[in-house]
Scaffold this motif. Structure first.
Motif, PDB file in Angstrom:
ATOM      1  N   PHE A 114     -59.689  -3.582  12.245  1.00 51.21           N
ATOM      2  CA  PHE A 114     -60.896  -2.864  12.610  1.00 51.21           C
ATOM      3  C   PHE A 114     -60.911  -1.499  11.925  1.00 51.21           C
ATOM      4  O   PHE A 114     -59.914  -0.780  11.934  1.00 51.21           O
ATOM      5  CB  PHE A 114     -60.987  -2.682  14.129  1.00 51.21           C
ATOM      6  CG  PHE A 114     -61.076  -3.972  14.878  1.00 51.21           C
ATOM      7  CD1 PHE A 114     -62.269  -4.678  14.922  1.00 51.21           C
ATOM      8  CD2 PHE A 114     -59.967  -4.490  15.532  1.00 51.21           C
ATOM      9  CE1 PHE A 114     -62.354  -5.877  15.614  1.00 51.21           C
ATOM     10  CE2 PHE A 114     -60.047  -5.687  16.223  1.00 51.21           C
ATOM     11  CZ  PHE A 114     -61.245  -6.382  16.266  1.00 51.21           C
ATOM     12  N   LYS A 128     -66.998   0.546  15.252  1.00 50.98           N
ATOM     13  CA  LYS A 128     -65.921  -0.442  15.061  1.00 50.98           C
ATOM     14  C   LYS A 128     -66.442  -1.560  14.178  1.00 50.98           C
ATOM     15  O   LYS A 128     -67.250  -2.380  14.600  1.00 50.98           O
ATOM     16  CB  LYS A 128     -65.452  -0.985  16.404  1.00 50.98           C
ATOM     17  CG  LYS A 128     -64.283  -1.951  16.290  1.00 50.98           C
ATOM     18  CD  LYS A 128     -63.768  -2.369  17.644  1.00 50.98           C
ATOM     19  CE  LYS A 128     -64.589  -3.502  18.188  1.00 50.98           C
ATOM     20  NZ  LYS A 128     -64.068  -4.087  19.423  1.00 50.98           N
ATOM     21  N   GLU A 137     -65.303  -4.782  11.772  1.00 51.72           N
ATOM     22  CA  GLU A 137     -64.182  -5.669  11.457  1.00 51.72           C
ATOM     23  C   GLU A 137     -64.125  -5.909   9.956  1.00 51.72           C
ATOM     24  O   GLU A 137     -65.121  -6.244   9.325  1.00 51.72           O
ATOM     25  CB  GLU A 137     -64.284  -6.996  12.203  1.00 51.72           C
ATOM     26  CG  GLU A 137     -63.031  -7.834  12.007  1.00 51.72           C
ATOM     27  CD  GLU A 137     -62.908  -8.993  12.975  1.00 51.72           C
ATOM     28  OE1 GLU A 137     -61.924  -9.747  12.849  1.00 51.72           O
ATOM     29  OE2 GLU A 137     -63.769  -9.151  13.856  1.00 51.72           O
ATOM     30  N   TYR A 151     -56.681  -5.176  21.138  1.00 50.27           N
ATOM     31  CA  TYR A 151     -58.063  -5.396  21.558  1.00 50.27           C
ATOM     32  C   TYR A 151     -58.067  -6.477  22.635  1.00 50.27           C
ATOM     33  O   TYR A 151     -57.167  -7.299  22.708  1.00 50.27           O
ATOM     34  CB  TYR A 151     -58.972  -5.770  20.377  1.00 50.27           C
ATOM     35  CG  TYR A 151     -58.720  -7.144  19.810  1.00 50.27           C
ATOM     36  CD1 TYR A 151     -59.466  -8.245  20.227  1.00 50.27           C
ATOM     37  CD2 TYR A 151     -57.726  -7.352  18.852  1.00 50.27           C
ATOM     38  CE1 TYR A 151     -59.232  -9.512  19.714  1.00 50.27           C
ATOM     39  CE2 TYR A 151     -57.484  -8.609  18.343  1.00 50.27           C
ATOM     40  CZ  TYR A 151     -58.243  -9.688  18.772  1.00 50.27           C
ATOM     41  OH  TYR A 151     -57.999 -10.932  18.263  1.00 50.27           O
ATOM     42  N   GLN A 152     -59.094  -6.437  23.466  1.00 51.00           N
ATOM     43  CA  GLN A 152     -59.195  -7.420  24.545  1.00 51.00           C
ATOM     44  C   GLN A 152     -60.061  -8.588  24.083  1.00 51.00           C
ATOM     45  O   GLN A 152     -61.196  -8.403  23.648  1.00 51.00           O
ATOM     46  CB  GLN A 152     -59.803  -6.787  25.792  1.00 51.00           C
ATOM     47  CG  GLN A 152     -59.771  -7.711  26.986  1.00 51.00           C
ATOM     48  CD  GLN A 152     -60.176  -7.005  28.270  1.00 51.00           C
ATOM     49  OE1 GLN A 152     -60.556  -5.854  28.256  1.00 51.00           O
ATOM     50  NE2 GLN A 152     -60.085  -7.721  29.374  1.00 51.00           N
ATOM     51  N   CYS A 174     -53.761  -5.936  16.766  1.00 51.47           N
ATOM     52  CA  CYS A 174     -54.655  -5.755  15.642  1.00 51.47           C
ATOM     53  C   CYS A 174     -54.189  -4.545  14.841  1.00 51.47           C
ATOM     54  O   CYS A 174     -53.218  -3.884  15.221  1.00 51.47           O
ATOM     55  CB  CYS A 174     -56.110  -5.560  16.107  1.00 51.47           C
ATOM     56  SG  CYS A 174     -56.417  -4.004  16.967  1.00 51.47           S
ATOM     57  N   ILE A 211     -55.781  -0.930  13.132  1.00 55.77           N
ATOM     58  CA  ILE A 211     -56.933  -0.039  13.171  1.00 55.77           C
ATOM     59  C   ILE A 211     -56.860   0.896  11.976  1.00 55.77           C
ATOM     60  O   ILE A 211     -55.875   1.639  11.815  1.00 55.77           O
ATOM     61  CB  ILE A 211     -56.956   0.773  14.483  1.00 55.77           C
ATOM     62  CG1 ILE A 211     -57.048  -0.185  15.677  1.00 55.77           C
ATOM     63  CG2 ILE A 211     -58.103   1.774  14.477  1.00 55.77           C
ATOM     64  CD1 ILE A 211     -56.813   0.481  17.016  1.00 55.77           C
TER      65      ILE A 211
END
Length: 179
Positions: free
Chosen positions: A118, A125, A127, A144-145, A154, A156
């Motif tokens: 991300f 945000k 991707e 991330y959820q 993930c 970032i």
């Protein structure tokens, strides 16, 4: 040539690996067959470079980093780390991942074909393609959820590379200078 490579005791490079001039191989580092390591790159203590991996020039691969190869496990394309990158300790880069020129990865980063990436540099945000860290960016591990209320790892992309971050991660230059 051998006389321009600094290979400390207990560092290993297999026959068939290409190690360029000015490379430093620290103790317990390993470079597998078919790997390419560019000029003035440091492979730090306990780091492992897999078969066929392509590491650019002026790269710092920190301690205990694992760079995947094309033989183990079998992959269709090599990991590519472009010039002037910094890969933080205990990171794992595999499955044909590509790290763009000048990128900085924080300690414990994981980049492969299954990890979502991300970009939050612009305040939203977005991707990015899996397995790719953009050039001259700073990336950190995150969570991330998912839909099932489970949390997943993930990466970032936090910010663009600044001169301050570049200075903090330019260990090779400071170690090589005699000042």
């Amino acid at each position: 040539t051998k006389e321009k490579i600094r290979a400390l005791q207990f560092s290993f490079a297999r026959t068939g690996a290409c190690i360029s001039s000015g490379v430093v191989l620290m103790p317990f580092s390993f470079v597998n067959i078919g790997a390419y390591v560019g000029e003035r790159t440091m492979i730090d203590t306990g780091a492992s470079i897999g078969s066929g991996a392509q590491i650019g020039k002026n790269v710092h691969i920190s301690g205990k980093v694992s760079i995947g190869g094309v033989l183990e496990p079998r992959q269709s394309k090599p990991v590519i780390i472009e010039d002037n990158c910094f890969i933080g300790a205990l990171s794992s880069i595999a499955e044909g991942a590509r790290i763009g020129e000048g990128a900085r990865l924080a300690v414990g980063s994981v980049v492969n074909s299954g990890i979502r990436i991300f970009d939050v540099r612009r305040g939203t945000k977005e991707e990015l393609a899996r397995g790719y860290i953009p050039p001259r960016s700073v990336a950190v591990p995150g969570m991330y959820q998912g839909d099932e209320s489970l949390f997943y790892s993930c990466m970032i992309v936090k910010k663009d590379l600044t001169s301050a971050t570049k200075k903090k991660t330019s260990v090779n230059t400071r170690l090589r200078n005699k000042k």
